[in-house]
Design an enzyme around this catalytic site. Sequence first.
Site, PDB file in Angstrom:
ATOM      1  N   ILE A   6      -7.594   7.480  -1.222  1.00  0.00           N
ATOM      2  CA  ILE A   6      -7.294   5.939  -1.272  1.00  0.00           C
ATOM      3  C   ILE A   6      -8.156   5.523   0.075  1.00  0.00           C
ATOM      4  O   ILE A   6      -8.092   5.864   0.936  1.00  0.00           O
ATOM      5  CB  ILE A   6      -6.070   5.545  -1.317  1.00  0.00           C
ATOM      6  CG1 ILE A   6      -5.686   4.152  -1.212  1.00  0.00           C
ATOM      7  CG2 ILE A   6      -5.166   6.118  -0.200  1.00  0.00           C
ATOM      8  CD1 ILE A   6      -4.249   3.666  -1.312  1.00  0.00           C
ATOM      9  N   SER A   7      -8.975   4.349  -0.439  1.00  0.00           N
ATOM     10  CA  SER A   7     -10.096   3.886   0.497  1.00  0.00           C
ATOM     11  C   SER A   7      -9.149   3.373   1.744  1.00  0.00           C
ATOM     12  O   SER A   7      -8.199   2.866   1.588  1.00  0.00           O
ATOM     13  CB  SER A   7     -11.067   3.100  -0.020  1.00  0.00           C
ATOM     14  OG  SER A   7     -11.768   3.262  -1.112  1.00  0.00           O
ATOM     15  N   GLN A   8     -10.143   3.317   2.769  1.00  0.00           N
ATOM     16  CA  GLN A   8      -9.536   2.650   4.049  1.00  0.00           C
ATOM     17  C   GLN A   8      -9.513   1.188   3.703  1.00  0.00           C
ATOM     18  O   GLN A   8     -10.260   0.681   3.082  1.00  0.00           O
ATOM     19  CB  GLN A   8     -10.651   2.864   5.035  1.00  0.00           C
ATOM     20  CG  GLN A   8     -10.387   2.085   6.524  1.00  0.00           C
ATOM     21  CD  GLN A   8     -11.724   2.111   7.423  1.00  0.00           C
ATOM     22  OE1 GLN A   8     -12.569   2.972   6.963  1.00  0.00           O
ATOM     23  NE2 GLN A   8     -11.587   1.841   8.639  1.00  0.00           N
TER      24      GLN A   8
ATOM     25  N   ARG B 272       0.842  -1.285   0.030  1.00  0.00           N
ATOM     26  CA  ARG B 272      -0.090   0.056   0.062  1.00  0.00           C
ATOM     27  C   ARG B 272       0.774   1.201   0.065  1.00  0.00           C
ATOM     28  O   ARG B 272       0.614   2.289  -0.476  1.00  0.00           O
ATOM     29  CB  ARG B 272      -0.834  -0.048   1.389  1.00  0.00           C
ATOM     30  CG  ARG B 272      -1.812   1.149   1.261  1.00  0.00           C
ATOM     31  CD  ARG B 272      -3.079   0.797   2.428  1.00  0.00           C
ATOM     32  NE  ARG B 272      -3.822   1.757   2.977  1.00  0.00           N
ATOM     33  CZ  ARG B 272      -4.959   2.268   2.196  1.00  0.00           C
ATOM     34  NH1 ARG B 272      -5.459   1.637   1.328  1.00  0.00           N
ATOM     35  NH2 ARG B 272      -5.486   3.387   2.813  1.00  0.00           N
TER      36      ARG B 272
END
Length: 217
Positions: free
Chosen positions: A61-63, A35
């Site tokens: 950017i999503s969790q 990530r």
Amino acid sequence: MSDFAKLRKSMIRCQIEARGISDPLILNAFREVPREAFVDEGQRQSAYQDQPLPIEAGQTISQPYIVALMIEAAEISPGDVVLEVGSGSGYAAAVMSRIARAVIGIERQHDLVGSARERLHRLGYDNVMIVEGDGTRGWPEHAPFDAILAAAAGSHVPTPLIDQLSPGGRLVMPIGEPADVQDLIKVVKRHDGSLVEENLGGVRFVPLIGEEGWRED
Ligand code: SAH
């Protein structure tokens, strides 16, 4: 093990497994994707925190847990062809590509398309393709899709996405007002063409902007 690999391992344990996601295919996919390579240089140390992070063009950017929850809900399986609307940094597309046969990510922000392509290429994820356009129209060229995920909140489920879902296909997307909590919706297209809809609960996403989404201010 590098510091990032340690942080990744603990993120998977504490944020994903601890919240009830146990499918080894999903956990392994998260193990494989760094990530830290999908966030800006200055955000690397925060890459494994339990939250969305800012990326270019005012997007996020999503969790990680939300990405895992959507992959689980969309029942992504080996052999599937997946469409992601709002591919942003390319992170969720990269994770899905570790399970599915092929992932097509659509992104409307030109700069994000370029940086996601460059990253995915550098990391060797050659079963992901990022295309530029309005994802509320889907991507007819590669339809039908076994699963469709939208990483941005729409006003309703766009008709082209339903049309481009295979029989037995699953669509997962947030529906609701941009500034509010939205509902994460799952739609299954049965083999007879009928639709079954389920509400998976409250989430917060950036707005889906397009012909069958919200208007840009
Ligand atoms: N899945 C991404 C999250 C990106 S945030 C990741 O892992 O990084 C959602 C993205 O949806 C934003 O980049 C935004 O530009 C994009 N978006 C919004 N409306 C869109 C549309 N109609 N078509 C394609 N992308 C859209």
